[in-house]
Design a protein around this motif. Structure first.
Motif, PDB file in Angstrom:
ATOM      1  N   ARG A  66     -19.735   1.417  11.215  1.00  0.00           N
ATOM      2  CA  ARG A  66     -19.747   2.403  12.281  1.00  0.00           C
ATOM      3  C   ARG A  66     -19.145   1.817  13.561  1.00  0.00           C
ATOM      4  NH1 ARG A  66     -24.611  -0.242  12.147  1.00  0.00           N
ATOM      5  NH2 ARG A  66     -25.665  -0.657  14.133  1.00  0.00           N
ATOM      6  N   ILE A  67     -18.888   2.684  14.530  1.00  0.00           N
ATOM      7  CA  ILE A  67     -18.437   2.266  15.846  1.00  0.00           C
ATOM      8  C   ILE A  67     -19.618   2.359  16.805  1.00  0.00           C
ATOM      9  CG2 ILE A  67     -16.845   2.685  17.748  1.00  0.00           C
ATOM     10  CD1 ILE A  67     -15.479   1.767  15.208  1.00  0.00           C
ATOM     11  N   ASP A  68     -19.953   1.235  17.411  1.00  0.00           N
ATOM     12  CA  ASP A  68     -21.053   1.185  18.367  1.00  0.00           C
ATOM     13  C   ASP A  68     -20.484   1.187  19.784  1.00  0.00           C
ATOM     14  OD1 ASP A  68     -24.116   0.458  18.736  1.00  0.00           O
ATOM     15  OD2 ASP A  68     -22.996  -0.865  20.078  1.00  0.00           O
ATOM     16  N   ARG A  69     -21.198   1.824  20.693  1.00  0.00           N
ATOM     17  CA  ARG A  69     -20.701   1.934  22.073  1.00  0.00           C
ATOM     18  C   ARG A  69     -20.555   0.563  22.725  1.00  0.00           C
ATOM     19  NH1 ARG A  69     -23.133   2.325  26.958  1.00  0.00           N
ATOM     20  NH2 ARG A  69     -25.202   2.324  25.983  1.00  0.00           N
ATOM     21  N   VAL A  70     -21.460  -0.358  22.390  1.00  0.00           N
ATOM     22  CA  VAL A  70     -21.433  -1.696  22.988  1.00  0.00           C
ATOM     23  C   VAL A  70     -20.706  -2.692  22.100  1.00  0.00           C
ATOM     24  CG1 VAL A  70     -22.848  -3.621  23.787  1.00  0.00           C
ATOM     25  CG2 VAL A  70     -23.556  -1.262  24.269  1.00  0.00           C
ATOM     26  N   TRP A  71     -21.095  -2.742  20.812  1.00  0.00           N
ATOM     27  CA  TRP A  71     -20.596  -3.781  19.905  1.00  0.00           C
ATOM     28  C   TRP A  71     -19.329  -3.397  19.152  1.00  0.00           C
ATOM     29  CZ3 TRP A  71     -22.471  -8.235  21.050  1.00  0.00           C
ATOM     30  CH2 TRP A  71     -23.778  -8.362  21.517  1.00  0.00           C
ATOM     31  N   LYS A  72     -18.801  -2.202  19.435  1.00  0.00           N
ATOM     32  CA  LYS A  72     -17.557  -1.739  18.804  1.00  0.00           C
ATOM     33  C   LYS A  72     -17.743  -1.610  17.285  1.00  0.00           C
ATOM     34  CE  LYS A  72     -16.061  -1.910  22.978  1.00  0.00           C
ATOM     35  NZ  LYS A  72     -16.104  -0.665  23.775  1.00  0.00           N
ATOM     36  N   ALA A  73     -16.814  -2.160  16.481  1.00  0.00           N
ATOM     37  CA  ALA A  73     -16.904  -1.968  15.031  1.00  0.00           C
ATOM     38  C   ALA A  73     -17.998  -2.869  14.446  1.00  0.00           C
ATOM     39  CB  ALA A  73     -15.566  -2.281  14.372  1.00  0.00           C
ATOM     40  N   ILE A  74     -18.914  -2.259  13.704  1.00  0.00           N
ATOM     41  CA  ILE A  74     -19.985  -3.005  13.033  1.00  0.00           C
ATOM     42  C   ILE A  74     -19.869  -2.742  11.538  1.00  0.00           C
ATOM     43  CG2 ILE A  74     -22.472  -3.246  12.744  1.00  0.00           C
ATOM     44  CD1 ILE A  74     -22.846  -2.557  15.627  1.00  0.00           C
TER      45      ILE A  74
END
Length: 326
Positions: A66-74
């Motif tokens: 997924r794309i996280d707002r803080v960590w970007k691609a996880i």
């Protein structure tokens, strides 16, 4: 009487076929529905029923990338599901009245990093009990042998991101890294601030280093670590064009700073130790001193250390029992 019996038998045999012809569904579909509804004889066994009920509690659903707002691609993380029939058959074969061994099958995540497109990556999945040491190498060689000895003794594989100009000057040292089983990544050629370059220059920096890595070590880089963590979307896209993903870090030891003591570095890693973290370091004298303690911190938290590729894959890893504190 015989004639009537024969006719009756004929009608009895043909009735399902005739029904199929006049009904909305064909006979094959009708029969398949019956088979689907029918359960195996052994499903009525109490042991099987208990296994099926317990299996619902033991399974773990997969997590999609997924794309996280803080960590970007996880990255995602594969799930687990009890193989009820295999577990049941094993228990029956062993004569157990209760399952003593559970058989599982992996349920792959449906969405992977590749499906997300070009995005930077700062960490692995939060449910994967694994972390990686990212060692950026752009200067010096004097501390590499000591680091390699520690990693060998602790049975830890790391990912070394090589600056191309360093690799050109020190090919024999780079070969030792590969021979020790460590992963090799791309760290550009001249350690520039990548976001300030034209796309053409970005490609040159990454491509020249990649050519050197292939010629010198015979491997291909999957990961690009931008010098100083400096990047923009163009950098990520150009790395993707060269079949590399852009990776940064979760925890920075800041070991390049002369005032960073091994104790401070270890405390910094300890504060950030969790599943999926990427720990940034360099081959310095302070890092050599802190490295055994940093590894011990991870083990104490039940986190296995591996390469960046291992941490960022969706593959499952067995949980690690926490080790005694160092």
């Amino acid at each position: 009487m015989r004639r009537w019996t024969a006719k009756g038998a004929f009608l009895l045999i043909c009735l399902p076929v005739l029904w199929g012809l006049v009904s909305a569904e064909p006979v094959d579909s009708y029969v398949s529905q019956i088979k689907e509804k029918a359960e195996p004889v052994w499903s009525f066994d109490d042991l099987y029923a208990r296994i099926r009920q317990e299996a619902q509690k033991r399974g773990e659903s997969p997590i999609d990338a997924r794309i996280d707002r803080v960590w970007k691609a996880i990255p995602g993380y594969d799930g687990l599901q009890v193989d009820v029939e295999a577990t049941y058959r094993l228990a029956k074969r062993k004569g157990w009245t209760e399952p003593k061994q559970w058989i599982y099958r992996v349920v792959p995540a449906r969405v992977t990093l590749d499906d997300l497109g070009p995005h930077p990556i700062y960490r692995g999945n939060e449910r994967k009990p694994m972390a990686a040491l990212m060692i950026n190498v752009a200067w010096g060689t004097e501390h590499l042998p000591a680091m390699l000895n520690i990693l060998r003794k602790e049975r830890v594989k790391a990912t070394f991101f090589l600056d191309g100009s360093w690799l050109k000057r020190h090919p024999s040292n780079a070969k030792r890294l590969k021979e020790a089983g460590h992963e090799i990544g791309n760290h550009a050629y001249s350690h520039p601030m990548m976001s300030r370059l034209s796309r053409e220059r970005m490609r040159f920096e990454m491509k020249k280093t990649e050519q050197l890595i292939r010629q010198t070590l015979g491997v291909r880089s999957q990961w690009f670590a931008p010098p100083a963590g400096d990047y923009n979307q163009a950098v990520v896209e150009e790395a993707a064009r060269l079949h590399m993903k852009t990776v940064l870090w979760t925890v920075d030891t800041v070991d390049w700073r002369p005032t960073s003591t091994p104790e401070w570095m270890t405390a910094r890693v300890k504060a950030g130790a969790s599943n999926g973290v990427l720990v940034l370091m360099h081959p310095t004298d302070r890092t050599v001193t802190a490295l055994p303690q940093i590894i011990s911190v991870m083990k104490h938290n039940g986190i296995k250390l591996g390469t960046v590729s291992e941490v960022l894959s969706s593959s499952r890893v067995e949980s690690v029992e926490p080790a005694p504190p160092f």
